[in-house]
Every structure is written in C-alpha cells, then in structure tokens.
Design an enzyme around this catalytic site. Structure first.
Site, PDB file in Angstrom:
ATOM      1  N   GLU A 178      11.915  -1.149 -23.091  1.00  0.00           N
ATOM      2  CA  GLU A 178      12.603  -0.926 -21.817  1.00  0.00           C
ATOM      3  C   GLU A 178      13.916  -1.682 -21.747  1.00  0.00           C
ATOM      4  O   GLU A 178      14.259  -2.271 -20.736  1.00  0.00           O
ATOM      5  CB  GLU A 178      11.694  -1.292 -20.641  1.00  0.00           C
ATOM      6  N   GLY A 190      -4.443 -25.341 -31.264  1.00  0.00           N
ATOM      7  CA  GLY A 190      -4.490 -25.810 -32.645  1.00  0.00           C
ATOM      8  C   GLY A 190      -5.078 -24.736 -33.552  1.00  0.00           C
ATOM      9  O   GLY A 190      -4.795 -23.556 -33.398  1.00  0.00           O
ATOM     10  N   THR A 209      -9.607 -35.401 -28.207  1.00  0.00           N
ATOM     11  CA  THR A 209      -9.196 -36.017 -29.472  1.00  0.00           C
ATOM     12  C   THR A 209      -8.838 -37.469 -29.174  1.00  0.00           C
ATOM     13  O   THR A 209      -8.383 -37.778 -28.073  1.00  0.00           O
ATOM     14  CB  THR A 209      -7.955 -35.344 -30.090  1.00  0.00           C
TER      15      THR A 209
END
Lengths: 261, 328, 382
Positions: free
Chosen positions: C363, C339, C270
C-alpha cells in the site's frame, strides 16, 4: 411468550480487585461493568426461547446507576432483546439483594405482561444468588433455580427443564408464569454484530426509580472487603507415625482452619 | 444472648441433609446458651426428619406436612417457613447453603420481611443485626456484611461448619401454622431425578472439597487411594496435568491453567509437586493441604498445612481417620 | 477542544473487534501461518458479524464506519493476526474506489448484492513490472463497441485467488501515462479472468496473494468508474484514504509484540531476578512502548483529519510510514527479549517480525511515503 431477563452489571472478568480506602467495600474506581457469566447465559437463553416460541418478545431489565445499567442494556439489545428498562438503584448500597429484588419486582409488575422471568444463577461478583427467588416471591410467582436445558412446549403451554443439584439432575415441567435462575443456556452465548451494536446505541431505554418498597427494605451492607493475605508457606505437621499425622491434620482442619471434613 | 432460631430442614432420603445439621450447629451458636433452636420440615415423611432433628439435639420441630410440597420447588416453602418462624418468635432463620437452601433463601427473605445472605462462612450477632462473612469473586476475595433490621435469613456454606451431632433429645413435633400457599406457587413439578453419570461425587466446579492426585501416585491403579479419600470427604476428584497427559484420568478432571480453575473450601493435593500451571488452577482455595514425599516441593509454599511423607502410607490412614471422625 | 478518550460507541466497536480477534482469530494464527492456510471459516464469521465491509455505507449493506472507527477495528484484528487483518483491509481497499468514484446506480447495483453474503474483493493496481510507479500500468483497456476489452497481468494481489470482484486499473493508452489510467469493476465470473496460485510469502500467510490474468475480458462501460483517464487520481485518492488503516494494522502488530515481550520479561529470570528488572530489557520495552503509542496517535490523528473531509495525504503517509517502522522495531526487540526462545517458531514473536515487514512495503512502500511527506510538507512552506 413475554420473557423478561434481569441482568446485573458486574465488574469485567479481568478487573483488578481492590478494597476502597476504608476497606469496607469493593472499589469500583476505573472498573468497567458488563453483562457476563450466568446473566449473559440468561440473555442467550431468552433469545433462544424467543426463536423457539415464535412471536415472543424479550424485555431486559437492569438495576443500578445509569453508567452501569446502560452498558448492560445496550449489550442485551445488540444481542437481540426487544426492549429495555433501567431501574435507578436509589438505595445504597446497590448490591443489597433483597432491596434490588423489590426494585426489580416493581419494574416488572409495571410491564404489560411477564410470562417467564429469567435470572442468572448468581452474579459474578457477590455470588449471592438471592435476587431471583426474592423477586419471584415479591411478584407472587413460583421460582426454580439451577435450571439447565430450558425449553418451551407451545402445544402443552408448559416449560420443560432440568435442574442441576448435588446428586445429579432433576427433570421438571411447569406452566407459566415462572421465574427461573439459569445455570446454563443450551447454546454458547452469541456475539452481537457490528450493525446491531450501532443500532443498540441509539435504541430507547425506559427509565424508572427503584421505588418505595426497595427503599424501605431491611438492608445488607458491605462492611469489609479483603483479599486473602499472601500465603506464608505450609505449617508442616510433625509426626512419629502416619496415624499421628492423620489425627493432627484432621484436628487442625476442624479447630484451626475451621474447614470441617 | 437468648434468641429463638428456626432451622429449615432439607430432606435427604428420609433423613436430613448434612447441610441442615451444619445449619443446626450455627443456629445453636446464634441462639446462645439460653436460646432455642426450632426445626421446620415441609412435605410428607416429616416424622423421620423430625426424628433426625431430635437426634441432633433439636427437640421442637414444626411440620408442614402437606404432600404438595414434595415435588414442588424449594422456594414454595418460603411462606410456611416464614409463618413458622413468626409463630415461634424466631428472628433468624438458618438453612444449609445447598441448591435446596439457596433456592429457598431469597423467597424466604421476602416472605419473612427480612434481609438475607447466601453461603456464609461465618455469622454472629451484632447490635445492628448480624455480621456474616462470605467468599466473593470466585473465591478471590472475602466480604463481611452487616445484615440490618430485626430479622434475617442466612444459608451456610456446606462444609464450613461442623454438623451438630447431639446429644439427642426427646422429640416434640407439632403442626406448623397453616399457611395458604397459592396454587400457582406449587404448579412447577419435579418429574424425575437422575444421579450424576460420573460416580456419586460432586462436580469439580461446585465441590466444597477437592482432592487431587499428581504424578506421585505413580500408576493409574493407585488412583483408587485418591478416590477413596475423596469419597470419605464427599469431595470431587481432580488431577494434575501430568496425570491427564498420561491418560490416567480424562482431561475434564485436570485442575490447572489449561484445565479448570477451582476455589473450594478445602483442596488436598496428593503427590503433586506444585508447578505454576497447577497452582494457578487452585491457589484461591480457602484451605490447601499438601501431601508429598519431597519437603522442598513448591506446593508447600502455597499450602496451609503440609505432610512431607510417603502418600502411600499417609493417604489410607487419613481416609480411615476421616471416616472415623465422621462416624461412617 | 481535544478529547483523546473513546466514546462509548467507539469502545463497543473496538470491544467487538477485540473479542473476535482474541477468541476467533488468535487461536488459529500460528496454524494458518505454519501451513499458509486461508481460514475462510474465520472470514465468514467476520462477515456475519459485520467486520468485513467496514467502509461500505449501511444503505448498501455494509457497516458504514468512518475511518477512525475502521482504524480501531483494524488495530484489534491485527493484534489477533496480521495476515487475517490484511484480508479484511485489502477487501475494503478494493471497495473504496467504488465508494469514491461510483455513481449511486453503480453502488446500488454492485455493492448491495455483494455485501449481502460473504464475498471477497481485490484491488488490482500493481503489475509485475510496475508497483510504486502506478502511472506506468500496462494492462490495456481497448474500447470495443459500448464496452472495453481488458488484457494484462496484475501481481501481488491480496485475496485474488478467492475474490468474486476485482477493481482493476488499466490504461486506455500507455502513451498518456497516468492520464490514461482508467478504473473498472470486473466480476470473477467474467470470461478470461484467471487468478494465479497463492504465493508463498514471508508473512501474512493467512492472507492469499496471487497474480491475476486478464485475457480478452469484456467489461461494459457501465462498469467503468468515472471517466477514461480518471483512474490514476482515483487510485491515489483511494490510497490516501486507506493508507491510514495500514498504520492501524502495524500498530496492532507492534502492540502484540510489546505485550508478549513485557509479559515474558516479568516471568523469565536471569541472574537471580526477572529480566524486566534488568536495564537492558527495560530500555527495549520503553522504546517499544514509546513508538507504539506514537504510532497509534499518529494513526488516530490521520483518521480524524480524513473523517473531517480533509485530503489527509500528509497525515496518512506519516501514520503509515511511522507505524510500520515502529512495528518492525517492536517485533525485532520482542524477539531479542525472548532470546533463544524468540527464534523458535513455537513462540509467537518471530511471526510478528515477518508480518511487520510487509507493512513497510505494501500500500505504498515507505520510500514513496517519505516522498509524499516531503512533497506535502514543502507545499506548506511555499
């Protein structure tokens, strides 16, 4: 049948390939050496034959420093091999094929018997594929490589197998003794069970030195190890006609790239 | 440099395998301008193979004509070939790195008292012996090795060297020195040969040359162009995922991240754009050629040579040129 | 002297589990998660390789591993699939009370045939009305001749629909609260034992979970573990032992989340570069890495402590609590790193969040773990 498998410790598949600081050889620092590839198939094939020829025993041999051979031998024992010998590769470099073969031959000839000797077709690192034939010659045993589909016909006391060649597949038969370079086992390699792994870690391993013949064998030495340079992008061929493009390409392949179509 | 080099001939029908002729070319370079290349042939039908040697310029050929070698393992020739090399004073033995040559090389090294290397892509004489270059780790790296000692056995990788073409010389064949071969070594016998089911091409995994077709081929019937180019090169045929997903070719032919990884000497990508998934499958090939209409296609970033043109115009012409150059 | 490296023996165990997880489990994880399928064929293979009966000594046919080695294996299995790893650890959990409280005769008689072939066991403590307050179990065990009759209902029992053996905690007298709780080993074949149908869960969907009804189930006294009233402390000692393996399971899930996120961050671009070069993502990856490393080391430490023979309540509670929280954080941040793709079922990270969540609950819920930590801790100051 007394079966011997020769297994070479090779770098794990995911190992980072690096040259040493001198650039002269593969850098083994931090690399894990394992049983893999065609040698793993050879161990599997030996174990399949052991099932096929009841009463057979499988002995596995590896040559190299103990830190490498022991892992491979224990892995083979965990898979079901009966006994193991570690040959200390005393002659550097440890990847000298003919020296290795002589070391293996001496170790094998000291075993009580060897009817069938299995090698993988070639090691995953150097891919030489020389050790099988060389070891067989040193032992005076016939050798056939590129073997697939190996079976033992106990009634006739003969091995029957295929050989995968460029043109197709050959069919072969042979009496014992025989040395084989295995291309493929008839099943995928098995996985060792946890109890077998735990047992194998305590199993004894016979040890011997590689011997005089290996030490005096003429040597093949690694002089340079290099990764290919990163590609810069294609040399685009300029042409005015398809014929010109074809002629230029063929000429470049022959003279510059030295790949001869 | 003046040396005698022995070349072991591999039978191909009644001729010599192309790999042997490539070995002759290498032997000639090693022998030097004043040296000699001598041929060796084992088995019956040696005369026609000796003639093939002479046609490639190798006049002196030693014949170990015993029919027992015909169906015996290639390794059986180790002792006779080593004796022949000794007899002619050869320090080096060269063979083609085919299944025949690779099977023989190891045994030959021990019989000859030499060191060896299989599948070399370069070899030359050096003071210490010989230097060879080889691909290792599945083609991801190359190594150079020094082969020491006075004698060497080397097999050459198919398609890495040009085949010797002559000029032809008169043939002077002679029997090879008689060399006792123990019965045990000739006991394994080849009983049959079956050609590969899938056409006559080599398999993707082992091929020295691969030609792959991609979406640019446009329709399944056009794949014929790829097949013909491959046939002219003796190459295996591969395909991109777009082609196998479309059902034009079986999945076994897919080269790529989810298909097969190949590392041949030469990879020719035709009509393939070069998506990362395909590149992962072939980027370790030694030489990559790309043919694509689009000069900005990503394949040109990893190719060594590129032709930005219509594959329908280029490929048939390239096929014809290769056939012409190979004399077929 | 401390040594944080693994012995070659430990490495070979870990490698076996890693190979199994990545080649046999992981390829089927998404499909089993989607259809909530119990992959019996994978569990059979695990049994054949010795990856099921991890805690049972070799003399009874198990793999006889210490807790540290069990944790190495469980982390690798969980990396392949959290749900499939839960089947294995729930199975070991059910056998642990027999190992801790059984007589040699009981162990030989019950465990040897059990381990010889592929079979599953279930640990039956939780009930619809009681989880954390284990002393308040209402399943009744009434004395009858030289045996007992069990009546009651257990809930959220892992492996129950497929188990052939149940380790059941029932009370001989509710008025005694935890001092009445008694442990029994009950075969599936006993009349009156009815597992319910597999519950539809948020995660761990390759693991089967259901109720188990016990209606007038006859149990001979020879199948009672220890004495009447010993059951609560046996259950607590069992959980002390097995809590640590949840730490390992959570670590495996967290490591998978980190690996997915880091690989994706190196590829996805990006603003002109891989997102791994943006600080926001680097900080996420750094936090994940710190917490997963800490989870692993806390788990190792707890396992080492217990293998030395110490009780280990504090250390195992710390490991379980920290690792499960770390796994949840890591899975959450992994989704965020992906994303929009992280939200899609086609990508593997949303499953990790659903799987991580359970590790904070089962547990011993993390709230109980924290009270255990505080109690054990404060003991050290008095």
């Amino acid at each position: 049948m007394e079966i011997v498998v020769c297994a070479k410790p090779v770098p794990e598949a995911e190992s980072r390939l690096r040259a040493n600081s001198a650039g002269s050889a593969f850098d083994p620092e931090g690399v894990k050496f394992v049983l893999a590839g065609y040698d793993e198939s050879a161990v599997e094939q030996a174990l399949l034959l052991k099932q096929e020829a009841v009463g057979s025993k499988v002995h596995v041999v590896a040559l190299g420093p103990p830190s490498r051979t022991d892992e491979v031998l224990r892995a083979s024992l965990a898979l079901g091999c009966d006994s193991a010998t570690a040959v200390e590769g005393g002659v550097p470099p440890l990847d000298d094929p003919v020296g290795t073969a002589r070391g293996l031959a001496e170790a094998i000839s000291s075993l009580s018997a060897h009817d069938l000797i299995l090698f993988g077709k070639q090691a995953g690192d150097d891919e030489e594929g020389l050790v099988g034939g060389a070891t067989a010659e040193a032992l005076g045993i016939p050798f056939v490589g590129f073997v697939v589909d190996l079976h033992y016909d106990a009634g006739a006391s003969r091995l029957r197998f295929g050989r995968s060649v460029e043109k197709g597949q050959e069919t072969w038969e042979s009496p014992l003794p025989l040395a084989v370079g295995l291309q493929q086992a008839w099943n995928d390699p098995r996985t060792a069970t946890l109890p077998a792994i735990l047992r194998s870690r305590k199993a004894p391993i016979a040890r011997r030195a590689a011997g005089a013949a290996a030490a005096s064998s003429p040597r093949s030495l690694s002089a340079r190890f290099a990764l290919p340079p990163p590609r810069q992008g294609a040399k685009m061929i300029e042409f005015k006609s398809p014929q010109e493009a074809a002629e230029k390409l063929v000429r470049l392949l022959r003279e510059e790239a030295k790949v001869f179509p | 440099m003046s040396e005698t080099v022995l070349v072991v001939g591999e039978p191909d029908g009644s001729a010599l395998a192309e790999a042997t002729l490539e070995a002759v070319g290498v032997a000639r370079k090693l022998a030097g301008p004043d040296g000699a290349v001598v041929g060796f042939v084992g088995g019956s039908d040696g005369a026609s193979r000796a003639a093939a040697f002479a046609g490639a310029g190798v006049g002196r050929v030693l014949l170990a004509g015993d029919p027992k070698f015909d169906r015996a393992p290639p390794a059986t020739l180790a002792r006779p070939a080593a004796a022949a090399a000794e007899a002619v004073g050869a320090a080096a033995i060269v063979l083609g790195g085919t299944t025949f040559g690779r099977d023989l090389a190891g045994s030959l090294a021990v019989a000859f008292g030499a060191t060896a290397a299989n599948g070399v892509i370069d070899v030359e004489r050096i003071p210490e012996g010989w230097r060879v270059r080889r691909a290792v780790f599945g083609g991801r790296a190359t190594e150079e090795r020094h082969l020491e000692g006075g004698k060497v056995v080397v097999s050459v990788r198919p398609h890495a060297f040009p085949a010797a073409t002559g000029p032809a010389v008169p043939l002077a064949s002679e029997p090879a020195p008689a060399k006792e071969v123990p019965g045990a070594l000739v006991a394994p016998a080849r009983t049959a040969v079956a050609a590969t089911a899938q056409g006559s091409g080599p398999s993707l995994a082992d091929a020295a040359i691969v030609v792959s077709g991609g979406r640019g081929v446009r329709a399944p019937e056009n794949f014929r162009l790829i097949d013909e180019l491959a046939a002219s090169l003796g190459a295996a045929v591969g395909a991109s995922r777009a082609v196998t997903d479309a059902g034009w070719k079986p999945a076994s032919m897919q080269v790529g991240q989810t298909g097969r990884t190949v590392s041949p000497q030469l990879y020719i990508a035709v009509g393939i754009s070069g998506a990362i998934q395909h590149l992962i499958g072939m980027v370790s090939s030694r030489v990559i050629v790309a043919v694509n209409n689009d000069p900005t296609a990503p394949i040109f970033r990893v190719a060594d040579y590129g032709i930005a043109a219509d594959l329908f115009e280029i490929v048939p012409v390239l096929t014809a040129e290769i056939r012409r150059v190979r004399g077929k | 002297m401390v040594d944080f490296s693994l012995s070659p023996d430990a490495e070979s165990l870990r490698d076996l589990a890693r190979k199994f997880a990545r080649t046999e489990m992981a390829p089927h994880a998404a499909e089993c998660d989607r259809s909530s399928r119990f992959p019996e064929e994978i569990y059979r293979k695990a049994h054949a390789l010795g990856l099921m009966n991890l805690n049972v000594p070799a003399e009874y046919g198990g793999s006889g591993l210490g807790l540290f080695d069990q944790c190495l294996i469980v982390e690798e299995l969980a990396y392949g699939c959290g749900g499939m790893a839960t089947t294995v650890i729930a199975h070991c959990l059910a056998l642990e009370p027999i190992l801790l409280g059984g007589t040699p005769e009981q162990k030989q008689r019950i465990l040897t045939p059990f381990c010889a072939s592929y079979q599953l066991a279930s640990f039956c403590l939780t009930e619809p009305g009681t989880g954390s307050d284990a002393g308040a179990v209402r399943t009744r065990a009434r004395r009858d001749g030289d045996g007992y009759v069990l009546d009651g209902e257990k809930a959220f029992i892992s492996n129950a629909p497929h188990a052939s053996l149940y380790t059941v905690f029932a009370t001989v007298d509710p008025a005694l609260r935890h001092r009445g709780v008694t442990a029994f080993v009950v075969p599936r074949s006993a009349e009156g034992v009815t597992p319910g149908k597999d519950e539809e869960k948020m995660g761990h969907r390759a693991s089967a979970t259901s109720t188990v009804h016990f209606e007038k189930v006859r149990v001979p006294a020879t199948d009672r573990l220890l004495a009447e009233g010993d059951g609560f402390s046996l259950a607590m000692r069992t959980l002390d032992h097995t809590r640590t393996t949840i730490g390992a399971l959570a670590t495996g899930i967290g490591q998978a989340a980190l690996d997915h996120a880091a690989r994706y961050a190196l590829k996805r671009e990006t603003f002109g570069k891989p997102i791994a070069e943006h600080q926001a993502i680097q900080i996420k990856l750094a936090n994940m890495a710190q917490e997963i490393r800490a989870a692993r080391l806390l788990t190792w430490y707890a396992a080492w402590t217990i293998d030395r023979g110490e009780k280990g309540s504090l250390e195992s509670a710390v490991a379980k609590c920290f690792a499960s929280d770390a796994a949840l954080h890591a899975a959450d941040e992994a989704i965020q790193t992906f994303g929009g793709y992280g939200y899609m079922k086609e990508y593997p990270v949303e499953k990790l969040l659903r799987d991580a969540k359970l590790t904070q609950i089962y547990e011993g819920a993390n709230e109980i773990q924290r009270t255990i930590i505080a109690r054990e801790l404060l003991r050290g100051y008095t």
